[in-house]
Design a protein around this motif. Sequence first.
Motif, mmCIF file in Angstrom:
data_model
loop_
_atom_site.group_PDB
_atom_site.id
_atom_site.type_symbol
_atom_site.label_atom_id
_atom_site.label_comp_id
_atom_site.label_asym_id
_atom_site.label_seq_id
_atom_site.Cartn_x
_atom_site.Cartn_y
_atom_site.Cartn_z
ATOM 1 N N LYS A 182 0.810 -1.015 -0.077
ATOM 2 C CA LYS A 182 -0.117 -0.022 -0.085
ATOM 3 C C LYS A 182 0.734 1.203 -0.078
ATOM 4 C CE LYS A 182 -0.353 -0.066 4.915
ATOM 5 N NZ LYS A 182 -1.202 -0.585 5.990
ATOM 6 N N ASN A 183 2.143 1.084 0.410
ATOM 7 C CA ASN A 183 2.944 2.236 0.406
ATOM 8 C C ASN A 183 3.699 2.417 -0.583
ATOM 9 O OD1 ASN A 183 2.105 3.325 2.928
ATOM 10 N ND2 ASN A 183 3.513 1.859 3.992
ATOM 11 N N ASN A 184 3.291 1.759 -1.641
ATOM 12 C CA ASN A 184 4.173 1.513 -2.912
ATOM 13 C C ASN A 184 5.755 1.316 -3.058
ATOM 14 O OD1 ASN A 184 3.455 1.688 -5.905
ATOM 15 N ND2 ASN A 184 4.589 3.737 -5.933
ATOM 16 N N TYR A 185 6.057 0.219 -2.025
ATOM 17 C CA TYR A 185 7.397 -0.366 -2.196
ATOM 18 C C TYR A 185 7.226 -2.007 -2.286
ATOM 19 C CZ TYR A 185 6.537 -1.587 2.860
ATOM 20 O OH TYR A 185 5.803 -1.820 4.012
ATOM 21 N N ILE A 186 8.190 -2.704 -2.485
ATOM 22 C CA ILE A 186 7.934 -4.120 -2.694
ATOM 23 C C ILE A 186 7.862 -4.691 -1.257
ATOM 24 C CG2 ILE A 186 9.018 -6.169 -3.528
ATOM 25 C CD1 ILE A 186 7.577 -4.134 -5.499
ATOM 26 N N GLU A 187 6.851 -5.282 -0.829
ATOM 27 C CA GLU A 187 6.757 -6.304 0.229
ATOM 28 C C GLU A 187 7.176 -7.722 0.158
ATOM 29 O OE1 GLU A 187 2.818 -5.368 1.589
ATOM 30 O OE2 GLU A 187 3.255 -3.534 2.414
ATOM 31 N N VAL A 188 7.598 -8.282 0.963
ATOM 32 C CA VAL A 188 7.848 -9.856 1.098
ATOM 33 C C VAL A 188 6.857 -10.345 2.035
ATOM 34 C CG1 VAL A 188 9.421 -11.778 1.384
ATOM 35 C CG2 VAL A 188 10.307 -9.532 0.545
#
Length: 189
Positions: free
Chosen positions: A78-84
């Motif tokens: 949701k914060n526009n970064y890649i999550e694992v």
Amino acid sequence: MQLGASTNKFVIANPETCIGCATCMAACYESAYERGKLATPRLVVSRVDGGTMPNQCRQCDDAPCANVCPVGALRFGKNNYIEVYEDLCIGCKMCTIACPFGAIRAEAEKMPSVNYNMEPNYNLATESEIGAKSIAVKCDLCNGREDGPACVAVCPTGALMFIDSQATIEAKAKNTVASFVETTKRHHV
């Protein structure tokens, strides 16, 4: 590039001011542990002939790591970064091959189905171990930590910077417009 939702925040290091103390790695380890993630640093201090500096995920707009993940364990959050999503990761290591910066790696964690009291000791810091689940590890900007990335907060030389590319672009544009207006006023007076 269209401005807006596609511009990411990321941490970047200045190799000219990094002293290679690894304080950032310790803070990253602690932050991951406190947030319930696999307790391992999401950045690694690289030492080469030219100096030292931490290497971590650049939160790519096109995200090669997420594009190759066969199970969707890596994806835009949701914060526009890649999550694992550690629970989804199958440890195939395709993301480690796809990352152009070498900023994602596989680490191992104990599996609940293995009785480690009965099994030989394992070195869980290596990429693959029998009886351990291999998962992708990368910078998540300390998601959930109020003060932002822990590595930036503890860097004794200020070598690490938290960059908001959208804010940087807007500040540069505002500065450029202000300079243009000032120059135009001087020429018309």
